[in-house]
Enzyme design. Sequence first.
Site, PDB file in Angstrom:
ATOM      1  N   HIS A 161      -9.491   4.961  -1.839  1.00  0.00           N
ATOM      2  CA  HIS A 161      -8.711   5.076  -0.597  1.00  0.00           C
ATOM      3  C   HIS A 161      -9.521   5.883   0.416  1.00  0.00           C
ATOM      4  O   HIS A 161     -10.515   6.519   0.075  1.00  0.00           O
ATOM      5  CB  HIS A 161      -7.371   5.771  -0.878  1.00  0.00           C
ATOM      6  CG  HIS A 161      -6.361   4.885  -1.520  1.00  0.00           C
ATOM      7  ND1 HIS A 161      -5.185   4.532  -0.935  1.00  0.00           N
ATOM      8  CD2 HIS A 161      -6.377   4.274  -2.734  1.00  0.00           C
ATOM      9  CE1 HIS A 161      -4.505   3.723  -1.741  1.00  0.00           C
ATOM     10  NE2 HIS A 161      -5.199   3.553  -2.842  1.00  0.00           N
ATOM     11  N   GLY A 162      -9.079   5.837   1.670  1.00  0.00           N
ATOM     12  CA  GLY A 162      -9.717   6.660   2.690  1.00  0.00           C
ATOM     13  C   GLY A 162     -11.165   6.292   2.911  1.00  0.00           C
ATOM     14  O   GLY A 162     -12.007   7.135   3.180  1.00  0.00           O
ATOM     15  N   ASP A 200       0.854  -1.196   0.000  1.00  0.00           N
ATOM     16  CA  ASP A 200       0.000   0.000   0.000  1.00  0.00           C
ATOM     17  C   ASP A 200       0.887   1.242   0.000  1.00  0.00           C
ATOM     18  O   ASP A 200       1.799   1.369   0.801  1.00  0.00           O
ATOM     19  CB  ASP A 200      -0.883  -0.036   1.258  1.00  0.00           C
ATOM     20  CG  ASP A 200      -1.905   1.081   1.285  1.00  0.00           C
ATOM     21  OD1 ASP A 200      -2.261   1.530   2.386  1.00  0.00           O
ATOM     22  OD2 ASP A 200      -2.327   1.540   0.194  1.00  0.00           O
ATOM     23  N   ASP A 202       3.061   4.605  -5.692  1.00  0.00           N
ATOM     24  CA  ASP A 202       2.346   5.862  -5.442  1.00  0.00           C
ATOM     25  C   ASP A 202       3.286   7.035  -5.687  1.00  0.00           C
ATOM     26  O   ASP A 202       3.998   7.465  -4.779  1.00  0.00           O
ATOM     27  CB  ASP A 202       1.803   5.894  -4.015  1.00  0.00           C
ATOM     28  CG  ASP A 202       1.078   7.216  -3.738  1.00  0.00           C
ATOM     29  OD1 ASP A 202       0.614   7.411  -2.599  1.00  0.00           O
ATOM     30  OD2 ASP A 202       1.001   8.058  -4.663  1.00  0.00           O
TER      31      ASP A 202
HETATM   32  O1  LIG Z   1      -6.692   4.359   2.047  1.00  0.00           O
HETATM   33  C1  LIG Z   1      -6.318   3.794   3.061  1.00  0.00           C
HETATM   34  C2  LIG Z   1      -7.286   3.599   4.226  1.00  0.00           C
HETATM   35  O2  LIG Z   1      -7.680   4.837   4.725  1.00  0.00           O
HETATM   36  P1  LIG Z   1      -8.636   4.930   6.022  1.00  0.00           P
HETATM   37  O3  LIG Z   1      -8.861   3.565   6.582  1.00  0.00           O
HETATM   38  O4  LIG Z   1      -7.919   5.815   6.985  1.00  0.00           O
HETATM   39  O5  LIG Z   1      -9.901   5.554   5.537  1.00  0.00           O
HETATM   40  N1  LIG Z   1      -5.057   3.279   3.133  1.00  0.00           N
HETATM   41  O6  LIG Z   1      -4.278   3.276   2.026  1.00  0.00           O
HETATM   42  C3  LIG Z   1      -4.471   2.803   4.383  1.00  0.00           C
HETATM   43  C4  LIG Z   1      -3.367   3.769   4.791  1.00  0.00           C
HETATM   44  C5  LIG Z   1      -2.546   3.146   5.896  1.00  0.00           C
HETATM   45  C6  LIG Z   1      -1.428   4.082   6.343  1.00  0.00           C
HETATM   46  O7  LIG Z   1      -0.542   3.307   7.107  1.00  0.00           O
HETATM   47  P2  LIG Z   1       0.666   3.986   7.910  1.00  0.00           P
HETATM   48  O8  LIG Z   1       0.057   4.639   9.133  1.00  0.00           O
HETATM   49  O9  LIG Z   1       1.555   2.835   8.257  1.00  0.00           O
HETATM   50  O10 LIG Z   1       1.321   4.981   6.998  1.00  0.00           O
HETATM   51 CA   LIG Z   2     -10.989   7.864   5.964  1.00  0.00          CA
HETATM   52 NA    NA Z   3      -3.096   0.747  -2.120  1.00  0.00          NA
HETATM   53 ZN   LIG Z   4      -4.574   5.054   0.953  1.00  0.00          ZN
END
Ligand SMILES: O=C(COP(=O)(O)O)N(O)CCCCOP(=O)(O)O
Ligand SMILES: [Ca+2]
Ligand code: NA
Ligand SMILES: [Zn+2]
Length: 283
Positions: A207-208, A81, A103
Site C-alpha cells: 500500500h502507499g 480497498d 481491513d
Molecule cells: O494504498 C493505497 C494507495 O496509496 P497512495 O496512492 O496514496 O500511495 N490505497 O489503498 C488507496 C487509498 C485510497 C483512499 O481512498 P479514500 O480517499 O476514498 O479514503
Molecule cells: Ca504514498
Molecule cells: Na486493498
Molecule cells: Zn491502502
Amino acid sequence: MLVTGIEILEKAHKEGYAVGAFNTSNLEITQAIVEAAEETKSPVIIQVSEGGLKYAGIETISAIVRTMAEKASVPIALHLDHGTDFNTVMKCLRNGWTSVMMDASKLPLEENIKVTKTVVQIAHGMGVSVEAEIGKIGGTEDNITVDEREAAMTDPEEALKFAKETGVDYLAIAIGTAHGPYKGEPKLDFDRLKKIKEMLNIPLVLHGASGVPEEAIKKAVSLGINKINIDTDIRQAFARRLRDLLEKDREVYDPRKILGPCKDAMKEVIKQKMILFGAAGKA
Ligand SMILES: O=C(COP(=O)(O)O)N(O)CCCCOP(=O)(O)O
Ligand SMILES: [Ca+2]
Ligand code: NA
Ligand SMILES: [Zn+2]
C-alpha cells in the site's frame, strides 16, 4: 474478462511480478485504468475505497466497473480497498465484487484474526478472494514519530500466525510506506519483506506506493510484492492536466472536452506503472 483477485495474483506470485491495483470512483478513472490495461496487455485490479462507494454509489460503481471488465480482453478484478466495516464488505459481496479487503488492522491481533477469518469463510463460499492487513500502514499526514512507524511495521511471526489462522489469500504488509504524498523519501524495510515472503509464501500487497522511487518498487517486486496500490499519483495526474487545460483554454465548457484529456493523462501514468511493475504483456 472479469476474474477474481486470486486468479490474477496467484499467477503474479508464481511468476514473480506485480499487478497494479488502481482506485476508481467514476467513469473516467475507470476508463483510464481499463484502456491502460488493454494497451499494455496487463492484468489489473480496479479497486474502490469506502469513500469511493459513498461518492459513486455501490451499485453504480459496480455496474460501471463490471460492464467494462466483462468487455475487456485482459483479466480484471473488482476489489474493495480498505473495507473497515464488516457490513460494507457484505454489501460488496452482494454487489458482484470479485475481491475484498477486510481491513481490521486497527484491532488487536486476535480480533483482526477473528473477523478476517469470518470474511474469508463467507467470501470463499461465494468464490471471492480476500486481502487483509497486518501491521499499520498509516498516512503521511499522520504525525507519528519514526519509532512509532517502525513499531507499526509488520512482525513476520505475527504475519505467519495471521495467514495460517485466517486463510487470507493475499496480505498487505507494513514495511515503511504510507498513504498520500510523501514529504521525504520513504525507506522500505526490504529485509522484513524478504523474511515475510519466505515464511508465508503467498501473494503480498504494497500500500502507499505512490511516490515510492522506481528502484525501490522494482526491488520490492523482486522480493515478493505482487499487488501494488496506487491512488495519489493518479489523482495528481488528473489535477495537473485539469489546471493546465483550463489555464490554456478559458472558453471550453464541454465536460467531455475537459474530462477526456484528464482521462488520457491518468491513463499514461497508469501505463507506466504497469510496465514498471512487470505486469505489461502478462495478460
Ligand atoms: O494504498 C493505497 C494507495 O496509496 P497512495 O496512492 O496514496 O500511495 N490505497 O489503498 C488507496 C487509498 C485510497 C483512499 O481512498 P479514500 O480517499 O476514498 O479514503
Ligand atoms: Ca504514498
Ligand atoms: Na486493498
Ligand atoms: Zn491502502
